[in-house]
Design an enzyme around this catalytic site. Sequence first.
Site, PDB file in Angstrom:
ATOM      1  N   ASP A 156      18.363 -13.094 -38.882  1.00 11.97           N
ATOM      2  CA  ASP A 156      16.975 -13.543 -38.914  1.00 11.97           C
ATOM      3  C   ASP A 156      16.131 -12.440 -38.242  1.00 11.97           C
ATOM      4  O   ASP A 156      16.680 -11.596 -37.529  1.00 11.97           O
ATOM      5  CB  ASP A 156      16.884 -14.874 -38.151  1.00 11.97           C
ATOM      6  CG  ASP A 156      15.467 -15.327 -37.942  1.00 11.97           C
ATOM      7  OD1 ASP A 156      14.708 -15.345 -38.926  1.00 11.97           O
ATOM      8  OD2 ASP A 156      15.116 -15.659 -36.787  1.00 11.97           O
ATOM      9  N   ASP A 168      12.324 -12.774 -36.782  1.00 11.92           N
ATOM     10  CA  ASP A 168      11.492 -13.175 -35.635  1.00 11.92           C
ATOM     11  C   ASP A 168      12.353 -13.867 -34.584  1.00 11.92           C
ATOM     12  O   ASP A 168      13.040 -14.840 -34.873  1.00 11.92           O
ATOM     13  CB  ASP A 168      10.378 -14.131 -36.083  1.00 11.92           C
ATOM     14  CG  ASP A 168       9.299 -13.412 -36.873  1.00 11.92           C
ATOM     15  OD1 ASP A 168       8.707 -12.470 -36.325  1.00 11.92           O
ATOM     16  OD2 ASP A 168       9.068 -13.780 -38.038  1.00 11.92           O
ATOM     17  N   LYS A 184      13.815 -21.929 -45.007  1.00 14.26           N
ATOM     18  CA  LYS A 184      14.627 -22.594 -44.002  1.00 14.26           C
ATOM     19  C   LYS A 184      13.895 -23.879 -43.570  1.00 14.26           C
ATOM     20  O   LYS A 184      12.673 -23.846 -43.484  1.00 14.26           O
ATOM     21  CB  LYS A 184      14.815 -21.681 -42.779  1.00 14.26           C
ATOM     22  CG  LYS A 184      15.462 -20.336 -43.123  1.00 14.26           C
ATOM     23  CD  LYS A 184      15.364 -19.365 -41.952  1.00 14.26           C
ATOM     24  CE  LYS A 184      15.836 -17.970 -42.361  1.00 14.26           C
ATOM     25  NZ  LYS A 184      15.728 -16.974 -41.285  1.00 14.26           N
TER      26      LYS A 184
HETATM   27 MG    MG Z   1      13.733 -16.634 -35.838  1.00  8.78          MG
END
Ligand code: MG
Length: 215
Positions: free
Chosen positions: A9, A11, A138
């Site tokens: 991922d 961020d 997500k």
């Molecule tokens: Mg994240």
Amino acid sequence: MSKRLVMFDMDGVLFDTMPRHARAWKLAFDEVGHHEPESAYYIHEGRNGKGTIQTVLGEDADWEPVYRRKSEFFASLPEGGLIPGAKKVVEMVHGAGIPAIVVTGSGQARNFDRIAAEYPGLFRTEWMVTGKDVTKGKPDPEPYLTGLRKAGVAPQDAVVVENAPMGVESGHAAGCLVVAVNTGPLPDQCLLDAGADYLFPSMDALAEHLEEILR
Ligand code: MG
């Protein structure tokens, strides 16, 4: 090493961008009279702007002005640095000869330039998955399933590295081994409840156990 792919991922895993998002959300929601501490907004990580506002204010909320203000505040706040230890982990994966890709809900070109600048040559950019590659974000498994398909790797041969409950849920639903790294203020239990197989307090702590996870 039996793992054949590691999906990161972006961020809160590669870049320390979540405090900036949380601060911008707080400032925007404060303006419309909804007051919560910044830490309350981390649970929404992974939702798009509209979804976050409707979850916080209700389905009927006039979300566009709030989102516009959030974007303005976000632009005015300083960019975060790298998550400590993240580069070490990515370099270790690369050094083990295992392809690494980024799977993010973000669609910002600026972020992708930043990956190239800060993690040069460490990611297989042709297999990257962004918000523009999926119809369901997500916590749906689609983003990680898309990464698996692009790389031609089976779920059981892949590892997902995530910091957010909805991201963990997505990786788990895709059938991957999920490593949660709690780089924010949420309780560890949120990540375990979402289906994390491993939980670490930092990317440096993950680095210490990476070899056994990739085995
Ligand atoms: Mg994240």
